[in-house]
Design a protein around this motif. Structure first.
Motif, PDB file in Angstrom:
ATOM      1  N   LEU A 100       0.829  -1.216   0.000  1.00 39.56           N
ATOM      2  CA  LEU A 100       0.000   0.000   0.000  1.00 39.56           C
ATOM      3  C   LEU A 100       0.861   1.263   0.000  1.00 39.56           C
ATOM      4  N   GLU A 101       2.018   1.179   0.642  1.00 41.86           N
ATOM      5  CA  GLU A 101       2.951   2.318   0.619  1.00 41.86           C
ATOM      6  C   GLU A 101       3.375   2.618  -0.815  1.00 41.86           C
ATOM      7  N   ALA A 102       3.700   1.561  -1.547  1.00 41.26           N
ATOM      8  CA  ALA A 102       4.192   1.725  -2.914  1.00 41.26           C
ATOM      9  C   ALA A 102       3.071   2.078  -3.884  1.00 41.26           C
ATOM     10  N   ARG A 103       1.888   1.492  -3.678  1.00 36.99           N
ATOM     11  CA  ARG A 103       0.756   1.669  -4.591  1.00 36.99           C
ATOM     12  C   ARG A 103      -0.526   1.802  -3.767  1.00 36.99           C
ATOM     13  N   PRO A 104      -0.759   2.953  -3.163  1.00 35.70           N
ATOM     14  CA  PRO A 104      -1.921   3.073  -2.274  1.00 35.70           C
ATOM     15  C   PRO A 104      -3.269   2.863  -2.979  1.00 35.70           C
ATOM     16  N   TRP A 105      -3.278   2.899  -4.286  1.00 38.37           N
ATOM     17  CA  TRP A 105      -4.529   2.706  -5.041  1.00 38.37           C
ATOM     18  C   TRP A 105      -4.795   1.234  -5.354  1.00 38.37           C
ATOM     19  N   THR A 106      -3.849   0.342  -5.032  1.00 41.91           N
ATOM     20  CA  THR A 106      -3.996  -1.053  -5.424  1.00 41.91           C
ATOM     21  C   THR A 106      -5.184  -1.721  -4.722  1.00 41.91           C
ATOM     22  N   PRO A 107      -5.990  -2.460  -5.470  1.00 45.80           N
ATOM     23  CA  PRO A 107      -7.105  -3.178  -4.855  1.00 45.80           C
ATOM     24  C   PRO A 107      -6.787  -4.653  -4.577  1.00 45.80           C
ATOM     25  N   TYR A 108      -5.535  -5.092  -4.860  1.00 44.87           N
ATOM     26  CA  TYR A 108      -5.202  -6.510  -4.758  1.00 44.87           C
ATOM     27  C   TYR A 108      -3.939  -6.741  -3.932  1.00 44.87           C
ATOM     28  N   CYS A 109      -3.949  -7.840  -3.204  1.00 39.52           N
ATOM     29  CA  CYS A 109      -2.740  -8.267  -2.517  1.00 39.52           C
ATOM     30  C   CYS A 109      -1.732  -8.726  -3.578  1.00 39.52           C
ATOM     31  N   ILE A 110      -0.511  -8.937  -3.175  1.00 39.99           N
ATOM     32  CA  ILE A 110       0.537  -9.292  -4.123  1.00 39.99           C
ATOM     33  C   ILE A 110       0.226 -10.613  -4.846  1.00 39.99           C
ATOM     34  N   ASP A 111      -0.393 -11.544  -4.132  1.00 37.44           N
ATOM     35  CA  ASP A 111      -0.720 -12.843  -4.756  1.00 37.44           C
ATOM     36  C   ASP A 111      -1.716 -12.696  -5.894  1.00 37.44           C
ATOM     37  N   HIS A 112      -2.665 -11.797  -5.748  1.00 35.31           N
ATOM     38  CA  HIS A 112      -3.708 -11.651  -6.767  1.00 35.31           C
ATOM     39  C   HIS A 112      -3.403 -10.558  -7.787  1.00 35.31           C
ATOM     40  N   ALA A 113      -2.462  -9.687  -7.505  1.00 36.59           N
ATOM     41  CA  ALA A 113      -2.118  -8.611  -8.442  1.00 36.59           C
ATOM     42  C   ALA A 113      -1.627  -9.175  -9.771  1.00 36.59           C
ATOM     43  N   ALA A 114      -0.788 -10.200  -9.683  1.00 32.83           N
ATOM     44  CA  ALA A 114      -0.227 -10.796 -10.911  1.00 32.83           C
ATOM     45  C   ALA A 114      -1.317 -11.446 -11.738  1.00 32.83           C
ATOM     46  N   LEU A 115      -2.363 -11.936 -11.114  1.00 31.98           N
ATOM     47  CA  LEU A 115      -3.461 -12.601 -11.843  1.00 31.98           C
ATOM     48  C   LEU A 115      -4.361 -11.587 -12.566  1.00 31.98           C
ATOM     49  N   LYS A 116      -4.344 -10.347 -12.127  1.00 28.26           N
ATOM     50  CA  LYS A 116      -5.238  -9.331 -12.691  1.00 28.26           C
ATOM     51  C   LYS A 116      -4.619  -8.546 -13.837  1.00 28.26           C
ATOM     52  N   HIS A 117      -3.331  -8.754 -14.088  1.00 26.24           N
ATOM     53  CA  HIS A 117      -2.668  -7.974 -15.156  1.00 26.24           C
ATOM     54  C   HIS A 117      -2.210  -8.845 -16.250  1.00 26.24           C
TER      55      HIS A 117
END
Length: 117
Positions: A100-117
């Motif tokens: 959240l510090e790096a990307r406060p707008w992110t809606p996904y945890c690190i595990d699911h971020a890769a699946l959404k892009h």
């Protein structure tokens, strides 16, 4: 639990910066189109024409990217308002504060971020 006020400030700064950038880029695009329209030379035969077209294309891409980021920031502010900020939209777990510090707008945890892009 993330510090909501701190992240709200970070998101509001990001929103303000994106809105200012979009406004400036749109003004630049309008000025370039106006200069191009007022010119007697067409891009095909103007040695600078391809440069102007390239710059317009890049500025338009930057507007699109900034608008997309603005949508993400607004969504994050909405999650702050409804109490779901910091929760992954996929699994419902807390998003790591470092993420959240790096990307406060992110809606996904690190595990699911890769699946959404």
């Amino acid at each position: 639990m993330p510090n909501r006020d701190r992240f709200r400030r970070l998101l509001e700064v990001e929103r303000s910066e994106k809105m200012s950038l979009i406004t400036a880029l749109r003004a630049d695009i309008a000025a370039a189109y106006s200069a191009r329209r007022d010119s007697n030379v067409d891009d095909e035969h103007d040695p600078e024409g391809s440069t102007i077209a390239f710059e317009l294309s890049q500025a338009s891409s930057l507007v699109d990217q900034s608008q997309a980021k603005l949508v993400q920031v607004e969504a994050a502010l909405g999650r702050l308002a409804d109490g779901t900020f910091g929760l992954c939209l996929s699994c419902g777990r807390m998003i790591a504060e470092g993420r959240l510090e790096a990307r406060p707008w992110t809606p996904y945890c690190i595990d699911h971020a890769a699946l959404k892009h």
